[in-house]
Design a protein around this motif. Structure first.
Motif, PDB file in Angstrom:
ATOM      1  N   GLU A   1       0.794  -1.365   0.003  1.00  0.00           N
ATOM      2  CA  GLU A   1      -0.125  -0.126   0.084  1.00  0.00           C
ATOM      3  C   GLU A   1       0.896   1.288  -0.016  1.00  0.00           C
ATOM      4  O   GLU A   1       0.623   1.960   0.650  1.00  0.00           O
ATOM      5  CB  GLU A   1      -1.139  -0.102   1.115  1.00  0.00           C
ATOM      6  N   GLY A   2       1.986   1.322  -0.768  1.00  0.00           N
ATOM      7  CA  GLY A   2       2.807   2.298  -0.826  1.00  0.00           C
ATOM      8  C   GLY A   2       3.737   2.487   0.266  1.00  0.00           C
ATOM      9  O   GLY A   2       4.613   3.495   0.055  1.00  0.00           O
ATOM     10  N   LYS A   3       3.728   1.775   1.038  1.00  0.00           N
ATOM     11  CA  LYS A   3       4.914   1.862   2.238  1.00  0.00           C
ATOM     12  C   LYS A   3       5.920   0.702   1.865  1.00  0.00           C
ATOM     13  O   LYS A   3       5.642  -0.549   1.496  1.00  0.00           O
ATOM     14  CB  LYS A   3       4.327   1.488   3.420  1.00  0.00           C
ATOM     15  N   LEU A   4       7.192   0.973   2.298  1.00  0.00           N
ATOM     16  CA  LEU A   4       8.337   0.213   2.135  1.00  0.00           C
ATOM     17  C   LEU A   4       8.766  -0.385   3.332  1.00  0.00           C
ATOM     18  O   LEU A   4       8.796   0.279   4.426  1.00  0.00           O
ATOM     19  CB  LEU A   4       9.440   0.615   1.471  1.00  0.00           C
ATOM     20  N   THR A   5       9.415  -1.543   3.220  1.00  0.00           N
ATOM     21  CA  THR A   5       9.766  -2.339   4.518  1.00  0.00           C
ATOM     22  C   THR A   5      11.164  -2.952   3.998  1.00  0.00           C
ATOM     23  O   THR A   5      11.220  -3.565   3.153  1.00  0.00           O
ATOM     24  CB  THR A   5       8.779  -3.219   5.193  1.00  0.00           C
TER      25      THR A   5
ATOM     26  N   PRO B   1      21.861   3.127   2.838  1.00  0.00           N
ATOM     27  CA  PRO B   1      21.871   4.370   3.305  1.00  0.00           C
ATOM     28  C   PRO B   1      20.487   5.088   3.413  1.00  0.00           C
ATOM     29  O   PRO B   1      19.402   4.769   2.729  1.00  0.00           O
ATOM     30  CB  PRO B   1      22.529   5.321   2.317  1.00  0.00           C
ATOM     31  N   PRO B   2      20.236   5.623   4.594  1.00  0.00           N
ATOM     32  CA  PRO B   2      18.910   6.243   4.837  1.00  0.00           C
ATOM     33  C   PRO B   2      18.353   7.099   3.574  1.00  0.00           C
ATOM     34  O   PRO B   2      16.981   7.202   3.408  1.00  0.00           O
ATOM     35  CB  PRO B   2      18.887   7.096   6.079  1.00  0.00           C
ATOM     36  N   ALA B   3      19.035   7.703   2.965  1.00  0.00           N
ATOM     37  CA  ALA B   3      18.818   8.790   1.824  1.00  0.00           C
ATOM     38  C   ALA B   3      18.188   7.896   0.787  1.00  0.00           C
ATOM     39  O   ALA B   3      17.206   8.309   0.074  1.00  0.00           O
ATOM     40  CB  ALA B   3      20.155   9.532   1.422  1.00  0.00           C
ATOM     41  N   LEU B   4      18.994   6.857   0.559  1.00  0.00           N
ATOM     42  CA  LEU B   4      18.195   5.874  -0.568  1.00  0.00           C
ATOM     43  C   LEU B   4      17.026   5.265  -0.212  1.00  0.00           C
ATOM     44  O   LEU B   4      16.267   5.226  -0.981  1.00  0.00           O
ATOM     45  CB  LEU B   4      19.384   4.673  -0.858  1.00  0.00           C
ATOM     46  N   PHE B   5      16.887   4.842   1.093  1.00  0.00           N
ATOM     47  CA  PHE B   5      15.667   4.510   1.398  1.00  0.00           C
ATOM     48  C   PHE B   5      14.718   5.345   1.174  1.00  0.00           C
ATOM     49  O   PHE B   5      13.476   5.239   0.905  1.00  0.00           O
ATOM     50  CB  PHE B   5      15.598   3.808   2.909  1.00  0.00           C
ATOM     51  N   SER B   6      14.648   6.600   1.627  1.00  0.00           N
ATOM     52  CA  SER B   6      13.663   7.867   1.714  1.00  0.00           C
ATOM     53  C   SER B   6      13.448   8.081  -0.025  1.00  0.00           C
ATOM     54  O   SER B   6      12.317   8.184  -0.062  1.00  0.00           O
ATOM     55  CB  SER B   6      14.464   8.966   2.526  1.00  0.00           C
ATOM     56  N   GLU B   7      14.442   8.070  -0.694  1.00  0.00           N
ATOM     57  CA  GLU B   7      13.889   8.257  -2.239  1.00  0.00           C
ATOM     58  C   GLU B   7      13.028   7.129  -2.624  1.00  0.00           C
ATOM     59  O   GLU B   7      12.396   7.547  -3.680  1.00  0.00           O
ATOM     60  CB  GLU B   7      15.262   8.683  -2.811  1.00  0.00           C
ATOM     61  N   LEU B   8      13.603   5.928  -2.048  1.00  0.00           N
ATOM     62  CA  LEU B   8      12.755   4.659  -2.909  1.00  0.00           C
ATOM     63  C   LEU B   8      11.324   4.920  -2.313  1.00  0.00           C
ATOM     64  O   LEU B   8      10.383   4.635  -2.864  1.00  0.00           O
ATOM     65  CB  LEU B   8      13.332   3.388  -2.561  1.00  0.00           C
ATOM     66  N   ALA B   9      11.391   5.184  -1.067  1.00  0.00           N
ATOM     67  CA  ALA B   9       9.978   5.512  -0.357  1.00  0.00           C
ATOM     68  C   ALA B   9       9.142   6.470  -1.063  1.00  0.00           C
ATOM     69  O   ALA B   9       7.804   6.534  -1.154  1.00  0.00           O
ATOM     70  CB  ALA B   9      10.072   5.650   1.251  1.00  0.00           C
ATOM     71  N   ASP B  10       9.649   7.627  -1.316  1.00  0.00           N
ATOM     72  CA  ASP B  10       8.948   8.603  -2.303  1.00  0.00           C
ATOM     73  C   ASP B  10       8.352   7.959  -3.283  1.00  0.00           C
ATOM     74  O   ASP B  10       7.181   8.281  -3.821  1.00  0.00           O
ATOM     75  CB  ASP B  10       9.953   9.862  -2.391  1.00  0.00           C
TER      76      ASP B  10
ATOM     77  N   ASN C   1      17.554   4.833 -11.140  1.00  0.00           N
ATOM     78  CA  ASN C   1      18.705   5.985 -11.323  1.00  0.00           C
ATOM     79  C   ASN C   1      18.861   6.628  -9.962  1.00  0.00           C
ATOM     80  O   ASN C   1      20.115   6.983  -9.649  1.00  0.00           O
ATOM     81  CB  ASN C   1      17.739   7.292 -12.070  1.00  0.00           C
ATOM     82  N   VAL C   2      18.100   6.327  -8.936  1.00  0.00           N
ATOM     83  CA  VAL C   2      18.252   6.640  -7.508  1.00  0.00           C
ATOM     84  C   VAL C   2      19.267   5.813  -7.068  1.00  0.00           C
ATOM     85  O   VAL C   2      20.403   6.411  -6.697  1.00  0.00           O
ATOM     86  CB  VAL C   2      16.900   6.549  -6.703  1.00  0.00           C
ATOM     87  N   LEU C   3      19.344   4.596  -7.296  1.00  0.00           N
ATOM     88  CA  LEU C   3      20.569   3.476  -6.937  1.00  0.00           C
ATOM     89  C   LEU C   3      21.607   3.814  -7.448  1.00  0.00           C
ATOM     90  O   LEU C   3      22.642   3.680  -6.806  1.00  0.00           O
ATOM     91  CB  LEU C   3      20.031   1.927  -7.357  1.00  0.00           C
ATOM     92  N   GLY C   4      21.705   4.241  -8.736  1.00  0.00           N
ATOM     93  CA  GLY C   4      22.950   4.543  -9.492  1.00  0.00           C
ATOM     94  C   GLY C   4      23.926   5.721  -8.884  1.00  0.00           C
ATOM     95  O   GLY C   4      24.912   5.862  -9.251  1.00  0.00           O
TER      96      GLY C   4
END
Length: 118
Positions: free
Chosen positions: A38-42, A49-58, A97-100
């Protein structure tokens, strides 16, 4: 009483010894595993890195991902994103692109770990 053939016993023994090694190699090449609901990542396995998780979550929230598995695997010394689930074509390129933007040492030393609260 009937005995099992020697080749069958040898095959069972070899597979019981090789399976843990093969599984360990498989898990070692996986940097992280993320699931969506439902749009939430776990974060299920690994670290990042938290920044990567945050961007993937967006991206996940924007696309309302549900039932998608996001994995980063080590291939040829580089991280590669593997995404499985329904309609992945729409959002997989922005995620790649985010992962790269992150180097392999940054991914391996990520502070966000599976099992911790996100």
């Amino acid at each position: 009483m009937q005995y099992m053939p020697v080749w069958f016993v040898a095959l069972l023994l070899a597979s019981s010894l090789l399976f843990p090694i093969a599984r360990g190699i498989w898990l070692w090449t996986e940097l992280f595993r993320i699931t969506s609901k439902e749009g939430k990542l776990t974060l299920r396995r690994g670290r990042l890195p938290p920044a990567l998780f945050s961007e993937l979550a967006d991206i996940a929230a924007r696309e309302k991902l549900d039932g998608v598995l996001i994995r980063a695997v080590l291939t040829g010394g580089e991280a590669r994103l593997v995404v499985t689930g329904p309609n992945v074509e729409r959002f997989v390129q922005p995620m790649r692109n985010v992962l790269g933007r992150f180097t392999l040492p940054q991914l391996r030393s990520g502070r966000l770990r599976a099992g911790k609260s996100q």
